[in-house]
Design a protein around this motif. Structure first.
Motif, PDB file in Angstrom:
ATOM      1  N   UNK A  90      13.754  60.814  69.954  1.00  5.61           N
ATOM      2  CA  UNK A  90      13.216  60.199  71.161  1.00  5.61           C
ATOM      3  C   UNK A  90      11.831  59.620  70.884  1.00  5.61           C
ATOM      4  N   UNK A  91      11.673  58.341  71.179  1.00  2.90           N
ATOM      5  CA  UNK A  91      10.378  57.666  71.093  1.00  2.90           C
ATOM      6  C   UNK A  91       9.621  57.935  72.387  1.00  2.90           C
ATOM      7  N   UNK A  92       8.338  58.057  72.302  1.00  4.55           N
ATOM      8  CA  UNK A  92       7.531  58.345  73.490  1.00  4.55           C
ATOM      9  C   UNK A  92       7.325  57.086  74.335  1.00  4.55           C
ATOM     10  N   UNK A  93       7.686  57.174  75.600  1.00  7.06           N
ATOM     11  CA  UNK A  93       7.460  56.076  76.539  1.00  7.06           C
ATOM     12  C   UNK A  93       6.077  56.242  77.171  1.00  7.06           C
ATOM     13  N   UNK A  94       5.285  55.187  77.126  1.00  9.94           N
ATOM     14  CA  UNK A  94       3.966  55.195  77.749  1.00  9.94           C
ATOM     15  C   UNK A  94       3.959  54.137  78.857  1.00  9.94           C
ATOM     16  N   UNK A  95       3.717  54.526  80.114  1.00 11.51           N
ATOM     17  CA  UNK A  95       3.706  53.553  81.210  1.00 11.51           C
ATOM     18  C   UNK A  95       2.718  52.422  80.951  1.00 11.51           C
ATOM     19  N   UNK A  96       3.064  51.242  81.428  1.00 12.20           N
ATOM     20  CA  UNK A  96       2.237  50.054  81.222  1.00 12.20           C
ATOM     21  C   UNK A  96       0.830  50.262  81.769  1.00 12.20           C
ATOM     22  N   UNK A  98      -1.504  52.094  80.254  1.00 14.23           N
ATOM     23  CA  UNK A  98      -2.084  53.355  79.807  1.00 14.23           C
ATOM     24  C   UNK A  98      -1.965  53.463  78.292  1.00 14.23           C
ATOM     25  N   UNK A  99      -2.906  54.178  77.678  1.00 20.83           N
ATOM     26  CA  UNK A  99      -2.887  54.358  76.236  1.00 20.83           C
ATOM     27  C   UNK A  99      -2.082  55.556  75.790  1.00 20.83           C
ATOM     28  N   UNK A 100      -1.755  56.436  76.710  1.00 21.63           N
ATOM     29  CA  UNK A 100      -0.957  57.621  76.398  1.00 21.63           C
ATOM     30  C   UNK A 100      -0.227  58.040  77.663  1.00 21.63           C
ATOM     31  N   UNK A 101       0.644  59.035  77.521  1.00 24.70           N
ATOM     32  CA  UNK A 101       1.360  59.533  78.687  1.00 24.70           C
ATOM     33  C   UNK A 101       1.304  61.057  78.698  1.00 24.70           C
ATOM     34  N   UNK A 102       1.339  61.614  79.905  1.00 23.97           N
ATOM     35  CA  UNK A 102       1.406  63.059  80.080  1.00 23.97           C
ATOM     36  C   UNK A 102       2.689  63.402  80.839  1.00 23.97           C
ATOM     37  N   UNK A 103       3.485  64.281  80.268  1.00 24.98           N
ATOM     38  CA  UNK A 103       4.705  64.736  80.925  1.00 24.98           C
ATOM     39  C   UNK A 103       4.390  65.951  81.794  1.00 24.98           C
ATOM     40  N   UNK A 309       5.833  70.596  79.103  1.00 24.02           N
ATOM     41  CA  UNK A 309       5.434  69.211  79.319  1.00 24.02           C
ATOM     42  C   UNK A 309       4.788  68.677  78.063  1.00 24.02           C
ATOM     43  N   UNK A 310       4.022  67.614  78.200  1.00 20.37           N
ATOM     44  CA  UNK A 310       3.341  67.023  77.048  1.00 20.37           C
ATOM     45  C   UNK A 310       2.034  66.391  77.476  1.00 20.37           C
ATOM     46  N   UNK A 311       0.975  66.659  76.742  1.00 18.67           N
ATOM     47  CA  UNK A 311      -0.354  66.193  77.127  1.00 18.67           C
ATOM     48  C   UNK A 311      -0.776  64.985  76.300  1.00 18.67           C
ATOM     49  N   UNK A 312      -1.003  63.854  76.975  1.00 15.03           N
ATOM     50  CA  UNK A 312      -1.614  62.663  76.377  1.00 15.03           C
ATOM     51  C   UNK A 312      -0.962  62.241  75.074  1.00 15.03           C
ATOM     52  N   UNK A 313       0.359  62.135  75.057  1.00  8.13           N
ATOM     53  CA  UNK A 313       1.066  61.701  73.865  1.00  8.13           C
ATOM     54  C   UNK A 313       1.004  60.188  73.707  1.00  8.13           C
TER      55      UNK A 313
END
Length: 350
Positions: A90-96, A98-103, A309-313
Motif C-alpha cells: 500500500x502506497x501512502x495517500x496524502x490529501x491534496x 498537505x505534505x503528510x497525512x495522519x491516520x 493509526x499513523x502519524x504524519x506519514x
C-alpha cells in the motif's frame, strides 16, 4: 507524548546467527515471546531493519516470523484455522495541499474486523454482527485478528505507527457514562459494546455507513456520528456529507481543542468530546503510544483490542500488510479466543 516501551522492541539478531537449526529455534522463541507481549500489551516491533539486510531477505524473514507467530498463537489457543494473509503493498495517500497525512484510530478491515462480544459473555450475540458492510471496502473480506505491517519504505515523512488501548478506552467511557449498566468487568463491558453495535447495525439503513464508527461503538445516538467515516485526518468534508449533515460544515471549521488540522480531524475531535468528555488532544495524551519504525521493520498488533493509526506519514511510505485472519469469525475456538482477548489473556495451551 509516549513511545513504545523498550520491552516491545524485539531484537532479531539471532535470526541470522548460527546454523539452520539454531536460527529456526531462535525464530520460534522470538515468536513465542511476541505472542505473549501482543496479548498482554497489544503490539510488538520486530527490529528487522537493524539487521541491515536487503529488501528481499528482510521480507523473507518477515514472512517466516509472521508464520511462526501464527503457530505460537494457535498453540496458545487461537483458532486452528487462523492463517497468514499477505495483502498487496500500500502506497501512502496524502490529501491534496498537505505534505503528510495522519491516520486516525481504526481497526484494519473495519467492515468485518472489529471488537465484538464473545458468545461466552453475551449469549444473545450472533456472529452475523461481526460484519458491518459487504461492499465499498478497501481490504479483503477476511476477519483480521492480528494486524501486521512490513515497512517496505518509510518514505520522507515520519514513520510512526500509533496505538491506542481500545479496551481501556471502552472501559473508561463505560465507567463514566454508563456506570449504572454493570460492574465494569469484562462481561458487562462486552455486553455494553454489543448493545451499541446492535444499535448501529439496526440504524444502518438510516446512516448508510459501511463501517462502525468510534462514536457509535461508544454509544452515541446522533446520526452524524454514525454516518460519517473518519480515516485521514486532513481529508476535506465532501459536499454530500455537508448536505446530509448540515451541522458537519460548521463543526469542521473549528474543533474544541483548537489544534486539529483538517476537516476530518476536527469532526473526529467533536465526536470524541461528545462520546468521552475529552478532546482528540486529550485522548491522545491519555491513550496514544508512538511506535517509530525503520525500513524493513515488522510491526504486529492485536487488531481487535487495540486501535492503530499513523502519524504524519509521507507520500513515499510503502507498507506490506501481513495479517493473521480467519474467514469466518465464529465457532467454539473463536469464541474462547475472543473471550480471553477481552481479559488480555490466551486460552489454555494446546
Amino acid at each position: 507524548m509516549r513511545f513504545t516501551p523498550a520491552q516491545l522492541h524485539l531484537d532479531c539478531t539471532h535470526l541470522i546467527e548460527g546454523d539452520q537449526r539454531e536460527r529456526a529455534d531462535a525464530r520460534d522463541a522470538l515468536a513465542a515471546t511476541a505472542a505473549q507481549l501482543i496479548t498482554e500489551h497489544g503490539y510488538v516491533i520486530f527490529r528487522l531493519g537493524r539487521l541491515r539486510l536487503d529488501g528481499e531477505e528482510s521480507r523473507r524473514l518477515a514472512v517466516e516470523l509472521s508464520e511462526a507467530l501464527r503457530v505460537a498463537l494457535v498453540r496458545r489457543g487461537a483458532p486452528s484455522v487462523m492463517r497468514l494473509e499477505q495483502d498487496k503493498e500500500q502506497q501512502t495517500y496524502v490529501p491534496e495541499g498537505f505534505g503528510s497525512r495522519t491516520l486516525l484510530p481504526h481497526h484494519d478491515g473495519q467492515h468485518c474486523s472489529y471488537l465484538t462480544p464473545s458468545t461466552a459473555d453475551d449469549p444473545d450475540w450472533t456472529p452475523a454482527g461481526r460484519q458491518f458492510g459487504d461492499r465499498g471496502y478497501t481490504t479483503t473480506p477476511a476477519h483480521k485478528m492480528y494486524q501486521g505491517v512490513f515497512m517496505a519504505d518509510p518514505g520522507d515523512g515520519l514513520s510512526v505507527t500509533t496505538y491506542y488501548d481500545w479496551l481501556d478506552l471502552l472501559g473508561t467511557v463505560h465507567r463514566e457514562r454508563a456506570a449504572d449498566e454493570g460492574s465494569g468487568d469484562a462481561r458487562s463491558l462486552a455486553r455494553w459494546l454489543g448493545d451499541n453495535l446492535r444499535a448501529a447495525l439496526a440504524r444502518q439503513p438510516e446512516h448508510g455507513c459501511a463501517y462502525p464508527s468510534v462514536g457509535a461503538m461508544l454509544g452515541l445516538g446522533e446520526p452524524i456520528w454514525h454516518g460519517l467515516s473518519f480515516h485521514h485526518a486532513e481529508a476535506p468534508l465532501t459536499d454530500g456529507d455537508r448536505a446530509r449533515y448540515p451541522l458537519a460544515g460548521p463543526l469542521a471549521r473549528r474543533c474544541a481543542c483548537g489544534e486539529c488540522v483538517g476537516d476530518t480531524a476536527r469532526l473526529f475531535c467533536h465526536q470524541l468530546l461528545t462520546a468521552t468528555g475529552r478532546t482528540w488532544r486529550d485522548c491522545r495524551r491519555r491513550w496514544e503510544v508512538l511506535a517509530p519504525s525503520e525500513r524493513y521493520d515488522l510491526l504486529f498488533g492485536h487488531n481487535l483490542t487495540m486501535l492503530h493509526g499513523g502519524l504524519a506519514g509521507g507520500a513515499g511510505r510503502v507498507i506490506g500488510p501481513f495479517c493473521l485472519v480467519v474467514d469466518e469469525p465464529s465457532g467454539a475456538e473463536y469464541e474462547r479466543w475472543l473471550a480471553a482477548a477481552w481479559r488480555r489473556s490466551l486460552p489454555a495451551a494446546r
